[in-house]
Design an enzyme around this catalytic site. Structure first.
Site, PDB file in Angstrom:
ATOM      1  N   ASP A   1       0.827  -1.208   0.000  1.00 28.49           N
ATOM      2  CA  ASP A   1       0.000   0.000   0.000  1.00 28.49           C
ATOM      3  C   ASP A   1       0.858   1.252   0.000  1.00 28.49           C
ATOM      4  O   ASP A   1       0.563   2.235  -0.699  1.00 28.49           O
ATOM      5  CB  ASP A   1      -0.907  -0.033   1.220  1.00 28.49           C
TER       6      ASP A   1
ATOM      7  N   ASP B   1      -9.650  -1.230   4.009  1.00 34.34           N
ATOM      8  CA  ASP B   1      -9.193  -0.853   5.348  1.00 34.34           C
ATOM      9  C   ASP B   1     -10.048  -1.517   6.413  1.00 34.34           C
ATOM     10  O   ASP B   1      -9.536  -2.004   7.425  1.00 34.34           O
ATOM     11  CB  ASP B   1      -9.232   0.667   5.505  1.00 34.34           C
TER      12      ASP B   1
END
Length: 426
Positions: free
Chosen positions: A195, A347
């Site tokens: 990420d 998330d």
């Protein structure tokens, strides 16, 4: 707008994001803690997914074998995600937007119907709930169809959309917690690093997607949780830009945390533009009258008249440029005040996977991991408000969560258990 005013206005949005994240993590912990009880632990089987294609962990393997196998699984998983992300970049670059939308809808339908149905069936069997197969299939079908409509259709109440987004995160996270322990921790760390690179590195796939969407003034088709209702985005309209993005990647679907301007502020900005224009026109008229009053006694020929017109034109151009700068600054400030936060589904998933894995050990570790994740999410949102450019959502929270998990398991728990068994207070 300075960093202080941004931090003052972002508090409500931070609470709006942390509340659903906390609910998602709590329900995942509840499911995992229930289904991993001694009565059901013996029947739990390790599933084969993209995260453990190479190595299936066994209790008889040595620590070295588990670590090497987990590293191989993580490398393969990250490579697959990278390839899929670049494929999405190519499809979006050549404007296969409808294909991407239908793919995400199918993914949501599959998650709710297949993965969600499996979890519901396990819960029914665990609690011995009396229900026949026909009723179960009918309820599951209605749940799945309503979920797809709520997530992707227009005119749906925002609360229903938020509930199904949280439900998607819970279902996917509950499935990821079935991965072996070593593979789970290594994959979480690898995804946080991915990420970080994908969002911040030049040529990163998520960075390319964000820049491409910004250049087209479009929204990327993605599964995101809206912390605050956005009339423009829910009705299909597109704002002038994408604002700021916190991006990640999960299960082949792009996820993002995005600051979006609302349509109400656009209307207010329009009113402000008209009011400022009328005021500036009055100022120009007054200035022209003053200039004419000062210059008329000196002008008696055509050359003086031309000079006066040139001076008036220069003053008017200067006023227009100043008025344009003030107007642009006012519009930017109104957009800053009217922006809300959108948090990506990935998330939700990986935060919940971390606390779900901690729930398989003990609840004290769950508390420590939860506080670490929430603290990391708060730090990330504050950095987003201050830096005002794309930031990855996973690294800080995952790093703190992993660190607190092992510190609690290796240091805090032995200390607390030792003092409790010896009847010591501290």
């Amino acid at each position: 707008m300075d960093g202080g005013s941004i931090l003052e206005t972002i508090g409500v949005e931070i609470i709006g994001v942390m509340s659903p994240v906390s609910i998602c993590m709590f329900l995942v912990v509840l499911i995992v803690y229930t289904l991993s009880s001694p009565s059901s632990s013996d029947n739990q089987q390790v599933i084969r997914t993209a995260a453990n294609l190479i190595y299936l962990e066994s209790s008889s393997d040595t620590t070295t074998q588990k670590l090497e196998g987990a590293l191989l699984n993580a490398v393969v998983f990250v490579v697959l995600i990278t390839l899929v992300t670049f494929l999405l970049v190519i499809l979006y670059y050549y404007r296969f937007t409808n294909f991407l939308k239908y793919y995400i809808r199918f993914s949501a339908f599959f998650v709710l119907g297949s993965m969600g149905g499996s979890i519901f069936l396990t819960l029914i069997q665990h609690f011995n709930i009396p229900i026949d197969s026909f009723t179960f299939c009918l309820l599951l079908f209605n749940f799945t169809i309503l979920g797809v409509i709520s997530v992707f259709s227009q005119g749906v109440p925002i609360l229903l959309n938020q509930m199904y987004m949280v439900a998607l995160g819970i279902i996917v996270a509950a499935w990821f917690t079935k991965l072996p322990e070593w593979t789970t921790w290594v994959v979480l760390v690898a995804l946080a690093l991915y990420d970080l690179v994908a969002v911040l590195a030049p040529g990163g796939p998520l960075k390319m997607l964000v820049e491409l969407a910004s250049s087209r003034d479009e929204e990327l088709p993605a599964l995101v949780y809206e912390a605050r209702p956005n009339v423009g985005s829910r009705s299909g309209s597109r704002g002038p830009n994408l604002g700021l993005l916190l991006a990640g990647f999960s299960d082949g679907d792009l996820i993002e945390l995005q600051v979006m301007s609302s349509s109400e502020n656009v209307v207010q900005n329009g009113r402000g533009v008209n009011e400022m224009r009328s005021e500036s026109e009055e100022i120009d008229n007054v200035r022209e009258v003053e200039i004419e009053g000062e210059m008329l006694p000196l002008m008696g020929s055509s050359s003086n008249e031309r000079e006066r017109s040139v001076v008036n034109e220069e003053i008017r151009e200067s006023n227009e440029s100043d008025r344009g700068r003030v107007l642009e600054r006012e519009i930017e400030e109104e957009e800053e005040r009217g922006r809300g936060i959108k948090l990506g589904l990935g998330d939700f998933v990986f935060y919940s996977v971390l606390v779900g894995r901690a729930a398989m050990y003990d609840l004290m570790t769950v508390y420590a991991c939860y506080l670490a994740i929430i603290s990391g999410l708060g730090c990330t949102l504050i950095l987003l408000a201050v830096c005002r450019h794309a930031l990855p959502a996973l690294p800080i929270s995952i790093a703190l969560g992993v660190i607190f998990y092992f510190l609690t398991r290796l240091l805090m728990e032995p200390f607390i258990v030792g003092t409790s068994t010896n009847l010591l207070m501290f």
